[in-house]
Design a protein around this motif. Structure first.
Motif, PDB file in Angstrom:
ATOM      1  N   UNK A  49       0.860  -1.186   0.000  1.00 14.79           N
ATOM      2  CA  UNK A  49       0.000   0.000   0.000  1.00 14.79           C
ATOM      3  C   UNK A  49       0.890   1.227   0.000  1.00 14.79           C
ATOM      4  N   UNK A  50       0.460   2.256  -0.724  1.00 17.06           N
ATOM      5  CA  UNK A  50       1.195   3.518  -0.805  1.00 17.06           C
ATOM      6  C   UNK A  50       0.359   4.622  -0.180  1.00 17.06           C
ATOM      7  N   UNK A  51       1.018   5.504   0.564  1.00 16.60           N
ATOM      8  CA  UNK A  51       0.339   6.627   1.217  1.00 16.60           C
ATOM      9  C   UNK A  51       0.885   7.927   0.635  1.00 16.60           C
ATOM     10  N   UNK A  52       0.001   8.732   0.061  1.00 17.23           N
ATOM     11  CA  UNK A  52       0.367  10.006  -0.555  1.00 17.23           C
ATOM     12  C   UNK A  52      -0.150  11.155   0.303  1.00 17.23           C
ATOM     13  N   UNK A  53       0.495  12.295   0.157  1.00 17.22           N
ATOM     14  CA  UNK A  53       0.048  13.485   0.860  1.00 17.22           C
ATOM     15  C   UNK A  53       1.140  14.531   0.863  1.00 17.22           C
ATOM     16  N   UNK A  54       0.801  15.788   1.099  1.00 17.51           N
ATOM     17  CA  UNK A  54       1.817  16.844   1.098  1.00 17.51           C
ATOM     18  C   UNK A  54       2.771  16.716   2.273  1.00 17.51           C
ATOM     19  N   UNK A  55       3.856  17.473   2.223  1.00 19.52           N
ATOM     20  CA  UNK A  55       4.769  17.534   3.363  1.00 19.52           C
ATOM     21  C   UNK A  55       4.017  18.021   4.597  1.00 19.52           C
ATOM     22  N   UNK A  56       4.379  17.471   5.752  1.00 17.72           N
ATOM     23  CA  UNK A  56       3.780  17.859   7.038  1.00 17.72           C
ATOM     24  C   UNK A  56       2.303  17.494   7.136  1.00 17.72           C
ATOM     25  N   UNK A  57       1.861  16.518   6.347  1.00 20.65           N
ATOM     26  CA  UNK A  57       0.453  16.104   6.412  1.00 20.65           C
ATOM     27  C   UNK A  57       0.201  15.074   7.506  1.00 20.65           C
ATOM     28  N   UNK A  58       1.264  14.410   7.973  1.00 19.48           N
ATOM     29  CA  UNK A  58       1.106  13.396   9.019  1.00 19.48           C
ATOM     30  C   UNK A  58       1.431  11.993   8.581  1.00 19.48           C
ATOM     31  N   UNK A 348       7.438 -15.191  -2.205  1.00 21.13           N
ATOM     32  CA  UNK A 348       6.676 -16.429  -1.982  1.00 21.13           C
ATOM     33  C   UNK A 348       6.041 -16.527  -0.598  1.00 21.13           C
ATOM     34  N   UNK A 349       6.534 -15.763   0.383  1.00 21.11           N
ATOM     35  CA  UNK A 349       5.998 -15.847   1.741  1.00 21.11           C
ATOM     36  C   UNK A 349       5.078 -14.680   2.080  1.00 21.11           C
ATOM     37  N   UNK A 350       4.667 -13.945   1.054  1.00 17.84           N
ATOM     38  CA  UNK A 350       3.675 -12.880   1.211  1.00 17.84           C
ATOM     39  C   UNK A 350       4.102 -11.795   2.197  1.00 17.84           C
ATOM     40  N   UNK A 351       5.325 -11.316   2.013  1.00 15.89           N
ATOM     41  CA  UNK A 351       5.757 -10.126   2.736  1.00 15.89           C
ATOM     42  C   UNK A 351       4.885  -8.957   2.297  1.00 15.89           C
ATOM     43  N   UNK A 352       4.781  -7.944   3.163  1.00 20.17           N
ATOM     44  CA  UNK A 352       3.945  -6.782   2.860  1.00 20.17           C
ATOM     45  C   UNK A 352       4.784  -5.513   2.938  1.00 20.17           C
ATOM     46  N   UNK A 353       4.462  -4.564   2.076  1.00 19.42           N
ATOM     47  CA  UNK A 353       5.172  -3.294   1.993  1.00 19.42           C
ATOM     48  C   UNK A 353       4.183  -2.150   2.151  1.00 19.42           C
ATOM     49  N   UNK A 354       4.479  -1.248   3.094  1.00 20.73           N
ATOM     50  CA  UNK A 354       3.702  -0.026   3.262  1.00 20.73           C
ATOM     51  C   UNK A 354       4.680   1.137   3.207  1.00 20.73           C
ATOM     52  N   UNK A 355       4.423   2.100   2.341  1.00 20.86           N
ATOM     53  CA  UNK A 355       5.385   3.202   2.210  1.00 20.86           C
ATOM     54  C   UNK A 355       4.672   4.513   1.927  1.00 20.86           C
ATOM     55  N   UNK A 356       5.332   5.591   2.338  1.00 23.09           N
ATOM     56  CA  UNK A 356       4.879   6.930   1.981  1.00 23.09           C
ATOM     57  C   UNK A 356       5.730   7.410   0.816  1.00 23.09           C
ATOM     58  N   UNK A 371      -7.607  -0.254  -3.945  1.00 20.97           N
ATOM     59  CA  UNK A 371      -7.596  -0.348  -2.487  1.00 20.97           C
ATOM     60  C   UNK A 371      -6.194  -0.290  -1.894  1.00 20.97           C
ATOM     61  N   UNK A 372      -5.165  -0.185  -2.737  1.00 23.16           N
ATOM     62  CA  UNK A 372      -3.796  -0.088  -2.247  1.00 23.16           C
ATOM     63  C   UNK A 372      -3.313   1.352  -2.100  1.00 23.16           C
ATOM     64  N   UNK A 373      -4.140   2.307  -2.486  1.00 23.53           N
ATOM     65  CA  UNK A 373      -3.729   3.710  -2.495  1.00 23.53           C
ATOM     66  C   UNK A 373      -4.443   4.471  -1.386  1.00 23.53           C
ATOM     67  N   UNK A 374      -3.635   5.151  -0.560  1.00 19.53           N
ATOM     68  CA  UNK A 374      -4.161   5.907   0.570  1.00 19.53           C
ATOM     69  C   UNK A 374      -3.645   7.343   0.507  1.00 19.53           C
ATOM     70  N   UNK A 375      -4.349   8.226   1.201  1.00 19.87           N
ATOM     71  CA  UNK A 375      -3.968   9.630   1.254  1.00 19.87           C
ATOM     72  C   UNK A 375      -3.973  10.115   2.699  1.00 19.87           C
ATOM     73  N   UNK A 376      -3.183  11.142   2.940  1.00 20.72           N
ATOM     74  CA  UNK A 376      -3.132  11.749   4.275  1.00 20.72           C
ATOM     75  C   UNK A 376      -3.114  13.264   4.103  1.00 20.72           C
TER      76      UNK A 376
END
Length: 419
Positions: A49-58, A348-356, A371-376
């Motif tokens: 999942x990726x999290x987008x948002x401006x600087x200082x958004x949290x 193969x072991x279903x590691x997960x990645x979450x990044x801003x 459903x993998x795209x998030x905003x802040x």
């Protein structure tokens, strides 16, 4: 495997914010970007999942919340003493929130068992702590702990499904320590899988990435070929990696360095190994030319530092959190790193990645499911709010998500004004 996380009253996250890696009903990129678990009740989860948002958004505060939760689980019983402050900061721009506890909760799957665990804490004490487990599909209440302000003591509910020296663990739990952490210190085997998930499976990196030492250590053993495959796949034109280690010798310090500084450095590095990393390139005649890693670009250095932890996470099925993944990396390298998590062959072991990130070139439906795209973004009261792209019902396979985001349709962009 992470299912969901919620946080409230931590830094800029005033109201409860919930982030989920549960798959929606859509079948887009289903074979690559999602997977099913071995839990009693089948959960279909996302690989990234990726999290987008401006600087200082949290965005960074959200990742810091889970890092803080991990730290309290790891250290509250073993590293803290009675009276030590817990590392939490409430939302400070509201008088009421400054006096309230910060709250953290995760839902995860470990060894085929689903857990729902959380706690609320101030710097001085744990106010609440709870754990529910689903070993047979239905929830089992393993323990609940709640501070009674009027009687100034804890109320406990230790479920019959929790086994072991429960009363000993209860009596040994300090106000500023978690029951989970205390029980582990006193050899609870039943709680060990959950504790180990926090301790070992959750991995974090900030904007500067990792220290290159871990990747270098892989190059000293049989895993060097995997590191080289990683670097070559990223098209960095590096033909070999050379790693040399030697014990620290204070004689290498400059003669004109003040003695008191030499003493501090020598004491800090005494008995430690100094790692020297070299890269090898071919010249126009096909001969090897050796460079210091520091001579390479910032992006190459960062990617080398990423290689070891990235391969380690993929090999062991860890959950990886990266703040500002795009920093010093070409957009195609960012996509390369993400797609390693989207491949059953490399993951193969279903590691997960979450990044801003601010990298919008990968913000498209060929790389991510909706459903993998998030905003802040921050509200007028400067509190941060986290929300999913699904809230806007974008058209499957047709909507240009990057263009819509940059035009402001989803919010979470900076409003730049003339000076």
């Amino acid at each position: 495997m992470l299912i969901e996380m919620s946080v409230a009253n931590f830094r800029s996250l005033r109201d409860q914010q919930t982030f989920s890696l549960m798959k929606s009903s859509s079948d887009e990129l289903e074979c690559t970007n999602t997977f099913s678990t071995r839990a009693f009740k089948t959960f279909e989860l996302l690989r990234s999942a990726a999290i987008y948002g401006p600087n200082a958004s949290g965005k960074s505060n959200f990742l810091a919340a889970l890092r803080t939760m991990k730290k309290i689980v790891q250290e509250s019983a073993s590293h803290y003493k009675r009276g030590d402050k817990l590392p939490v900061t409430p939302f400070r721009l509201n008088a009421e929130n400054r006096g309230l506890p910060s709250e953290f909760e995760v839902s995860c799957i470990v060894d085929g068992v689903r857990y729902q665990y959380g706690f609320s804490v101030t710097a001085e004490k744990v106010h609440e702590e709870w754990l529910f487990a689903y070993p047979k599909g239905r929830p089992q209440r393993w323990f609940i702990r709640s501070w009674n302000n009027e009687e100034e003591k804890y109320e406990w509910d230790l479920g019959h499904n929790l086994t072991g020296e429960k009363q000993l663990w209860l009596k040994s739990t300090r106000d500023n320590a978690l029951f989970l952490s205390t029980a582990i210190q006193l050899n609870s085997e039943q709680l060990k899988p959950l504790f180990d998930w926090f301790d070992e499976s959750l991995r974090f990196a900030n904007v500067s990435g990792w220290n290159p030492a871990f990747t270098a250590s892989l190059c000293e053993v049989e895993d060097k070929s995997r590191v080289m495959d990683f670097m070559k796949a990223a098209d960095l034109n590096i033909d070999d990696i050379l790693v040399e280690t030697e014990a620290f010798d204070s004689k290498v310090l400059p003669d004109d360095m003040p003695e008191h500084i030499k003493d501090v450095i020598s004491k800090d590095l005494e008995g430690k190994k100094i790692i020297d990393i070299k890269t090898v390139h071919k010249d126009s005649e096909g001969k090897d030319v050796v460079f210091d890693l520091e001579d390479e670009s910032d992006g190459t250095q960062k990617l080398f530092s990423f290689a070891g932890p990235w391969l380690d996470a993929l090999e062991n099925g860890y959950v990886l959190f990266i703040d500002e993944l795009h920093d010093n990396l070409h957009p195609q390298l960012v996509q390369f790193l993400v797609q390693l998590f989207h491949s059953s062959k490399t993951n193969p072991k279903n590691a997960q990645l979450v990044f801003t990130t601010h990298e919008t070139s990968i913000l498209n439906q060929n790389v991510f499911r909706r459903d993998q795209i998030w905003f802040c973004e921050k509200a007028k009261d400067l509190s941060s709010h986290l929300f999913s792209l699904l809230d806007f019902s974008p058209r499957k396979g047709r909507e240009n998500i990057e263009q819509a985001y940059l035009s402001g349709r989803y919010g979470a962009i900076p409003f730049v004004r003339a000076i």
